[in-house]
Scaffold this motif. Structure first.
Motif, PDB file in Angstrom:
ATOM      1  N   THR A  72       0.831  -1.204   0.000  1.00 58.88           N
ATOM      2  CA  THR A  72       0.000   0.000   0.000  1.00 58.88           C
ATOM      3  C   THR A  72       0.863   1.250   0.000  1.00 58.88           C
ATOM      4  O   THR A  72       0.582   2.222  -0.723  1.00 58.88           O
ATOM      5  CB  THR A  72      -0.940  -0.010   1.222  1.00 58.88           C
ATOM      6  N   LEU A  73       1.924   1.236   0.784  1.00 59.88           N
ATOM      7  CA  LEU A  73       2.853   2.371   0.780  1.00 59.88           C
ATOM      8  C   LEU A  73       3.519   2.537  -0.585  1.00 59.88           C
ATOM      9  O   LEU A  73       3.657   3.655  -1.088  1.00 59.88           O
ATOM     10  CB  LEU A  73       3.917   2.180   1.862  1.00 59.88           C
ATOM     11  N   ASP A  74       3.920   1.429  -1.186  1.00 60.99           N
ATOM     12  CA  ASP A  74       4.538   1.497  -2.507  1.00 60.99           C
ATOM     13  C   ASP A  74       3.601   2.124  -3.531  1.00 60.99           C
ATOM     14  O   ASP A  74       4.023   2.860  -4.426  1.00 60.99           O
ATOM     15  CB  ASP A  74       4.945   0.097  -2.984  1.00 60.99           C
ATOM     16  N   ALA A  75       2.311   1.822  -3.379  1.00 61.09           N
ATOM     17  CA  ALA A  75       1.337   2.297  -4.367  1.00 61.09           C
ATOM     18  C   ALA A  75       0.920   3.741  -4.135  1.00 61.09           C
ATOM     19  O   ALA A  75       0.632   4.471  -5.099  1.00 61.09           O
ATOM     20  CB  ALA A  75       0.101   1.390  -4.345  1.00 61.09           C
ATOM     21  N   GLY A  82       8.191   4.381   5.915  1.00 60.22           N
ATOM     22  CA  GLY A  82       8.085   3.176   6.722  1.00 60.22           C
ATOM     23  C   GLY A  82       7.058   3.377   7.815  1.00 60.22           C
ATOM     24  O   GLY A  82       6.340   4.387   7.837  1.00 60.22           O
ATOM     25  N   GLY A  83       6.988   2.440   8.713  1.00 56.62           N
ATOM     26  CA  GLY A  83       6.043   2.601   9.799  1.00 56.62           C
ATOM     27  C   GLY A  83       5.935   1.366  10.672  1.00 56.62           C
ATOM     28  O   GLY A  83       6.543   0.326  10.410  1.00 56.62           O
ATOM     29  N   LYS A  84       5.150   1.523  11.717  1.00 55.07           N
ATOM     30  CA  LYS A  84       4.888   0.439  12.656  1.00 55.07           C
ATOM     31  C   LYS A  84       3.427   0.031  12.539  1.00 55.07           C
ATOM     32  O   LYS A  84       2.525   0.871  12.645  1.00 55.07           O
ATOM     33  CB  LYS A  84       5.195   0.883  14.081  1.00 55.07           C
ATOM     34  N   LEU A  85       3.199  -1.259  12.313  1.00 54.38           N
ATOM     35  CA  LEU A  85       1.858  -1.806  12.158  1.00 54.38           C
ATOM     36  C   LEU A  85       1.548  -2.693  13.360  1.00 54.38           C
ATOM     37  O   LEU A  85       2.328  -3.573  13.702  1.00 54.38           O
ATOM     38  CB  LEU A  85       1.772  -2.618  10.864  1.00 54.38           C
ATOM     39  N   VAL A  86       0.413  -2.443  13.993  1.00 58.18           N
ATOM     40  CA  VAL A  86      -0.014  -3.250  15.142  1.00 58.18           C
ATOM     41  C   VAL A  86      -1.364  -3.882  14.808  1.00 58.18           C
ATOM     42  O   VAL A  86      -2.314  -3.173  14.452  1.00 58.18           O
ATOM     43  CB  VAL A  86      -0.127  -2.405  16.423  1.00 58.18           C
ATOM     44  N   ILE A  87      -1.437  -5.207  14.926  1.00 59.14           N
ATOM     45  CA  ILE A  87      -2.657  -5.961  14.631  1.00 59.14           C
ATOM     46  C   ILE A  87      -3.238  -6.508  15.928  1.00 59.14           C
ATOM     47  O   ILE A  87      -2.526  -7.088  16.748  1.00 59.14           O
ATOM     48  CB  ILE A  87      -2.372  -7.136  13.670  1.00 59.14           C
ATOM     49  N   ASP A  88      -4.538  -6.346  16.098  1.00 62.99           N
ATOM     50  CA  ASP A  88      -5.254  -6.908  17.245  1.00 62.99           C
ATOM     51  C   ASP A  88      -6.483  -7.628  16.699  1.00 62.99           C
ATOM     52  O   ASP A  88      -7.387  -6.994  16.148  1.00 62.99           O
ATOM     53  CB  ASP A  88      -5.656  -5.803  18.219  1.00 62.99           C
ATOM     54  N   SER A  89      -6.504  -8.959  16.823  1.00 66.84           N
ATOM     55  CA  SER A  89      -7.574  -9.740  16.209  1.00 66.84           C
ATOM     56  C   SER A  89      -8.091 -10.802  17.170  1.00 66.84           C
ATOM     57  O   SER A  89      -7.324 -11.389  17.935  1.00 66.84           O
ATOM     58  CB  SER A  89      -7.056 -10.414  14.932  1.00 66.84           C
ATOM     59  N   ASN A  90      -9.406 -11.056  17.117  1.00 69.29           N
ATOM     60  CA  ASN A  90      -9.995 -12.154  17.889  1.00 69.29           C
ATOM     61  C   ASN A  90     -10.437 -13.298  16.970  1.00 69.29           C
ATOM     62  O   ASN A  90     -11.204 -14.170  17.386  1.00 69.29           O
ATOM     63  CB  ASN A  90     -11.180 -11.664  18.721  1.00 69.29           C
TER      64      ASN A  90
END
Length: 293
Positions: A72-75, A82-90
């Motif tokens: 997505t950043l490339d596009a 750059g960046g920090k991605l945090v995922i929270d999933s149940n």
């Protein structure tokens, strides 16, 4: 670079109502599905951009989500970001409930939110397919769609959302997992491919008329076809309970372990039937859970 963040939330699903091979507008046969969204299952993503030029992700095993953020950043990013991605999933992993797709889509949307960019569903789904090879249709919340999961395109929009369904969820193999990408796609024979043609028409009619009984018959037919490729333990016993307690049908995760008994929430007998079915399933050593679509 000034730190900025974006967030998004995407629902998982409880397998599919239908999955098979269908014709697109050019009469080309494509693998496609109709997901059964489940609002209780969610993946949340937060993306905070920085000037490192790389993307890190928490938890570290969420590699597909990290790849989606990078794509997505490339596009869309104007400079190397750059960046920090945090995922929270149940969403349970390896059950066929859309855990990876929800992570991927939430990551794409979080990056877009961070960048302040809006784009089409088609572009989002193309990035998702590039990130994980195949994905489901949970992005399309407002209307049910027949979605080519390996091509990232909508074959048919049914123009209306799926009608509400009460569901008993049964994990038929809690000690097993299914890796969607390693699982060999079903090799349907011609009689099966021909069967999907009328099922598509019946599905279209069921959604247009909000006919849950017809929808249940379509889902059950697709589940039975899938038994040749990924059989569910004791599905016959589950189907017997479904018939005994007036379920409208059953559906499965075509590349997972869960089975859903479908009930009509408009039927005043449904709460009692669900309770009785839950008790019978417990006697078979299943651990069923109630969901509402």
């Amino acid at each position: 670079m000034i730190a900025a963040s974006g967030g998004a939330e995407v629902a998982g699903h409880h397998g599919e109502l239908v999955q098979g091979i269908f014709e697109d507008d050019d009469a080309q046969l494509r693998r496609a599905l109709v997901s059964l969204p489940c609002r209780h299952l969610k993946s949340k993503a937060i993306f905070t951009k920085n000037d490192t030029g790389t993307v890190s992700v928490t938890p570290s095993f969420s590699e597909k989500a990290r790849r989606a953020a990078e794509l997505t950043l490339d596009a869309f990013a104007r400079s190397r970001t750059g960046g920090k991605l945090v995922i929270d999933s149940n969403i349970p992993v390896g059950r066929g409930m859309g855990s990876s797709t929800a992570d991927v889509l939430a990551s794409i949307l979080a990056v877009l939110d961070c960048l302040g960019i809006e784009t089409s569903s088609d572009e989002i789904m193309q990035i998702a397919v590039r990130a994980e090879t195949a994905c489901d249709s949970t992005l399309f919340r407002q209307q049910a769609v027949l979605f080519a999961q390996r091509d990232g395109i909508v074959i048919e929009s049914f123009l209306r959302p799926l009608p509400s369904i009460d569901l008993i969820s049964i994990d038929t193999a809690p000690d097993a997992t299914v890796d969607t990408l390693e699982f060999e796609p079903a090799r349907y024979d011609w009689p099966e491919i021909e069967t999907f043609r009328p099922l598509r028409g019946l599905l279209r009619l069921a959604i247009r008329k909000a006919d849950l009984r017809l929808l249940g018959r379509v889902a059950t037919a697709s589940a039975r076809i899938n038994e040749r490729f990924l059989p569910k333990p004791r599905l016959n016993d589950i189907e017997t309970i479904a018939a005994r307690f007036d379920a409208i049908g059953l559906q499965v995760a075509h590349s997972g372990t869960v089975v859903g008994l479908m009930f009509d929430p408009r039927d005043e007998k449904t709460p009692e039937n669900i309770d009785r079915a839950m008790s019978e399933l417990g006697l078979l050593d299943f651990q069923p859970t109630i969901f509402c679509h």
